[in-house]
Design a protein around this motif. Sequence first.
Motif, PDB file in Angstrom:
ATOM      1  N   ALA A  12      -3.868  18.304  -8.711  1.00 42.71           N
ATOM      2  CA  ALA A  12      -4.847  17.324  -9.180  1.00 42.71           C
ATOM      3  C   ALA A  12      -5.721  17.844 -10.307  1.00 42.71           C
ATOM      4  CB  ALA A  12      -5.730  16.887  -8.020  1.00 42.71           C
ATOM      5  N   ILE A  13      -6.132  16.878 -11.137  1.00 48.81           N
ATOM      6  CA  ILE A  13      -7.147  17.125 -12.162  1.00 48.81           C
ATOM      7  C   ILE A  13      -8.338  16.252 -11.785  1.00 48.81           C
ATOM      8  CG2 ILE A  13      -7.733  17.017 -14.603  1.00 48.81           C
ATOM      9  CD1 ILE A  13      -4.649  16.949 -15.163  1.00 48.81           C
ATOM     10  N   CYS A  23      -3.391  21.675  -3.416  1.00 48.47           N
ATOM     11  CA  CYS A  23      -3.064  21.298  -2.042  1.00 48.47           C
ATOM     12  C   CYS A  23      -3.305  22.520  -1.147  1.00 48.47           C
ATOM     13  CB  CYS A  23      -1.599  20.870  -1.998  1.00 48.47           C
ATOM     14  SG  CYS A  23      -0.974  20.490  -0.338  1.00 48.47           S
ATOM     15  N   ALA A  24      -3.350  22.303   0.149  1.00 46.71           N
ATOM     16  CA  ALA A  24      -3.510  23.419   1.091  1.00 46.71           C
ATOM     17  C   ALA A  24      -2.398  24.447   0.940  1.00 46.71           C
ATOM     18  CB  ALA A  24      -3.560  22.893   2.518  1.00 46.71           C
ATOM     19  N   MET A  67       0.851  -1.177   0.000  1.00 48.17           N
ATOM     20  CA  MET A  67       0.000   0.000   0.000  1.00 48.17           C
ATOM     21  C   MET A  67       0.897   1.241   0.000  1.00 48.17           C
ATOM     22  SD  MET A  67      -3.175  -1.103   0.094  1.00 48.17           S
ATOM     23  CE  MET A  67      -4.394  -0.148   0.904  1.00 48.17           C
ATOM     24  N   ASN A  68       0.409   2.268  -0.687  1.00 51.10           N
ATOM     25  CA  ASN A  68       1.148   3.520  -0.798  1.00 51.10           C
ATOM     26  C   ASN A  68       0.250   4.686  -0.425  1.00 51.10           C
ATOM     27  OD1 ASN A  68       3.504   2.321  -1.923  1.00 51.10           O
ATOM     28  ND2 ASN A  68       2.514   2.254  -3.913  1.00 51.10           N
ATOM     29  N   VAL A  69       0.861   5.821  -0.189  1.00 45.65           N
ATOM     30  CA  VAL A  69       0.172   7.099  -0.081  1.00 45.65           C
ATOM     31  C   VAL A  69       0.884   8.053  -1.022  1.00 45.65           C
ATOM     32  CG1 VAL A  69      -0.701   6.800   2.267  1.00 45.65           C
ATOM     33  CG2 VAL A  69       1.547   7.825   1.928  1.00 45.65           C
ATOM     34  N   LEU A  70       0.141   9.021  -1.536  1.00 45.34           N
ATOM     35  CA  LEU A  70       0.730  10.032  -2.408  1.00 45.34           C
ATOM     36  C   LEU A  70       0.743  11.347  -1.653  1.00 45.34           C
ATOM     37  CD1 LEU A  70      -0.696   7.777  -4.347  1.00 45.34           C
ATOM     38  CD2 LEU A  70       0.098   9.342  -6.083  1.00 45.34           C
ATOM     39  N   LEU A  71       1.869  12.038  -1.719  1.00 45.31           N
ATOM     40  CA  LEU A  71       2.097  13.263  -0.963  1.00 45.31           C
ATOM     41  C   LEU A  71       2.362  14.424  -1.902  1.00 45.31           C
ATOM     42  CD1 LEU A  71       4.719  11.754   1.516  1.00 45.31           C
ATOM     43  CD2 LEU A  71       2.256  11.887   1.856  1.00 45.31           C
ATOM     44  N   CYS A  72       2.038  15.627  -1.448  1.00 47.86           N
ATOM     45  CA  CYS A  72       2.371  16.835  -2.193  1.00 47.86           C
ATOM     46  C   CYS A  72       3.894  16.955  -2.226  1.00 47.86           C
ATOM     47  CB  CYS A  72       1.748  18.052  -1.525  1.00 47.86           C
ATOM     48  SG  CYS A  72       2.229  19.634  -2.278  1.00 47.86           S
ATOM     49  N   VAL A  81      -7.652  13.075  -0.360  1.00 49.11           N
ATOM     50  CA  VAL A  81      -7.935  13.938   0.788  1.00 49.11           C
ATOM     51  C   VAL A  81      -7.120  15.227   0.677  1.00 49.11           C
ATOM     52  CG1 VAL A  81      -8.512  12.008   2.309  1.00 49.11           C
ATOM     53  CG2 VAL A  81      -6.159  12.824   2.212  1.00 49.11           C
ATOM     54  N   ASP A  82      -7.576  16.246   1.359  1.00 46.95           N
ATOM     55  CA  ASP A  82      -6.825  17.501   1.501  1.00 46.95           C
ATOM     56  C   ASP A  82      -6.481  18.196   0.189  1.00 46.95           C
ATOM     57  OD1 ASP A  82      -6.948  17.466   4.266  1.00 46.95           O
ATOM     58  OD2 ASP A  82      -5.129  16.261   4.449  1.00 46.95           O
TER      59      ASP A  82
END
Length: 163
Positions: A138-139, A131-132, A1-6, A104-105
Motif C-alpha cells: 500500500a501507498i 502486509c503482516a 461487494m469485493n475484498v482485496l487480499l494480499c 485493515v491489517d
Amino acid sequence: MNVLLCATCGTRLTRPVRRLDEMPGCPGRDGLPGPDGRRHGPPSVPRGTYAVDPLPFGAPFEPAAPDEEYDGIVPGGMWMSDERGFLVSAGPRGTYVLHPDDVVDVVPHPDGRRLTGCCGPHGRAGANHVCACGAEVAIVAADCTSGYETRLVPDAVRVEAAA
C-alpha cells in the motif's frame, strides 16, 4: 461487494467495498485541520467504496516531456520538482484507491524514509505500508499536501467477491 487480499499470503486487506465506475475528481484541499483535528485533505473516495486509478501514482518520478507544455499541474496526478525540473509520476498504474478506514491489517513500512510528509505520509516515496507477511502492498497518503487515501498496489493484491 469485493475484498482485496494480499497476493503473497492471502491476508484480507480491506473491509467489503463496492467498486466505483470511475475515479472521482480531486476533492481539493485547504491544509486546515479537519473535524478530527488532523491536517489531511478530504478523502479521495467515500467509505465503503474503491476506485481504480488509471494514472501513474508515486515513485519513481521522471522529467516531464520537454516537448509538452507543462505548468506543474497534473489533473488527478502526482508531480514534484528537483534539479532536473518538473517531474511527473511514473509509478504504478491501476492502483486501488480506498478510504483509509476501509483498509485493515497493513502496517507502516519498516523503512521510515517511506513515511515522510508534513502532517502524515505524502505517498511520493513508493509503497509505505506492508502486509503482516512483509509484502509491500500500500501507498498511504494522509498529508496536508496530498489526498487522504490508501492505494493498494495492483501487483501486490488480488480482488475477490466478498463472502
